[in-house]
Design a protein around this motif. Structure first.
Motif, PDB file in Angstrom:
ATOM      1  N   CYS A 222       0.834  -1.202   0.000  1.00 59.78           N
ATOM      2  CA  CYS A 222       0.000   0.000   0.000  1.00 59.78           C
ATOM      3  C   CYS A 222       0.870   1.253   0.000  1.00 59.78           C
ATOM      4  O   CYS A 222       1.929   1.279   0.622  1.00 59.78           O
ATOM      5  CB  CYS A 222      -0.888   0.027   1.241  1.00 59.78           C
TER       6      CYS A 222
ATOM      7  N   GLU B 123      -6.687   0.532  -6.098  1.00 58.94           N
ATOM      8  CA  GLU B 123      -7.907   0.546  -5.273  1.00 58.94           C
ATOM      9  C   GLU B 123      -7.683   1.414  -4.039  1.00 58.94           C
ATOM     10  O   GLU B 123      -6.664   1.278  -3.344  1.00 58.94           O
ATOM     11  CB  GLU B 123      -8.264  -0.885  -4.844  1.00 58.94           C
TER      12      GLU B 123
ATOM     13  N   VAL C 116      -7.970   2.234  -0.362  1.00 58.14           N
ATOM     14  CA  VAL C 116      -8.081   1.400   0.825  1.00 58.14           C
ATOM     15  C   VAL C 116      -7.731   2.232   2.050  1.00 58.14           C
ATOM     16  O   VAL C 116      -7.282   3.377   1.926  1.00 58.14           O
ATOM     17  CB  VAL C 116      -7.139   0.172   0.747  1.00 58.14           C
TER      18      VAL C 116
ATOM     19  N   LEU D 217     -10.163  -6.651   3.443  1.00 62.85           N
ATOM     20  CA  LEU D 217      -9.267  -7.151   2.402  1.00 62.85           C
ATOM     21  C   LEU D 217      -8.135  -8.001   2.971  1.00 62.85           C
ATOM     22  O   LEU D 217      -7.743  -8.996   2.366  1.00 62.85           O
ATOM     23  CB  LEU D 217      -8.690  -5.977   1.606  1.00 62.85           C
TER      24      LEU D 217
ATOM     25  N   GLU E 261     -11.566  -1.762   2.463  1.00 57.27           N
ATOM     26  CA  GLU E 261     -11.929  -0.913   1.338  1.00 57.27           C
ATOM     27  C   GLU E 261     -12.200   0.483   1.884  1.00 57.27           C
ATOM     28  O   GLU E 261     -12.629   0.639   3.023  1.00 57.27           O
ATOM     29  CB  GLU E 261     -13.170  -1.458   0.621  1.00 57.27           C
ATOM     30  N   ARG E 262     -11.915   1.497   1.094  1.00 57.20           N
ATOM     31  CA  ARG E 262     -12.220   2.865   1.515  1.00 57.20           C
ATOM     32  C   ARG E 262     -13.634   3.193   1.094  1.00 57.20           C
ATOM     33  O   ARG E 262     -14.011   2.978  -0.060  1.00 57.20           O
ATOM     34  CB  ARG E 262     -11.236   3.863   0.912  1.00 57.20           C
TER      35      ARG E 262
END
Length: 153
Positions: free
Chosen positions: A38, A60, A62, A92, A104-105
């Protein structure tokens, strides 16, 4: 960077264990961001017991959530697994030993900003989240007496 207010609140509430955790938090943050590939995309924010780092992974949006290791947080990842993104944020990745979650955001919308009737939205969520708890999860009936004593105190 750990928000100063979060560090102060955690240490005031948890004492020496809180101070130790706050001191370890930058390393835990870097470890889990790297482990889960990340890249941070903004400053960390916090609630009462967790640091939230917005990030991106493979395109994605996050968030990395690191919670103070407290018994009240112990089953959060299990509950999120059971709900599987239906009525709750999608989990996740998880590291239960570090109380670390990659989620997930989601938007910042709350019931107070909902365009539908908030009671209808809350009722729909309650129905989706009402699933049988897996074995090993404490039942609310075993938790309520303690909460009642705390509230009365």
């Amino acid at each position: 960077m750990i928000p100063a207010a979060f560090a102060e609140q955690t240490i005031a509430r948890e004492g020496a264990p809180g101070r130790t955790w706050i001191e370890q938090l930058p390393g835990l943050t870097e470890h889990h961001l790297g482990r889960w590939r990340c890249t941070p995309t903004g400053p960390a924010v916090h609630g009462q017991v967790a640091l939230i780092v917005p990030a991106v992974r493979d395109g994605e949006a996050v968030v990395l959530k690191l919670s103070f290791p407290h018994p009240g947080n112990r089953f959060e990842s299990t509950a999120l697994c059971v709900w599987s993104g239906v009525g709750a944020v999608r989990l996740l990745e998880r590291d239960d030993a570090d109380f670390a979650l990659l989620l997930e955001r989601v938007s910042g919308q709350t019931l107070s900003s909902a365009t539908e009737d908030p009671w209808t939205v809350a009722g729909g969520l309650a129905r989706r989240l009402a699933v049988p708890a897996p074995a090993g999860i404490p039942r609310l009936t075993s938790t309520l007496p303690g909460w009642s004593r705390q509230l009365l105190a």
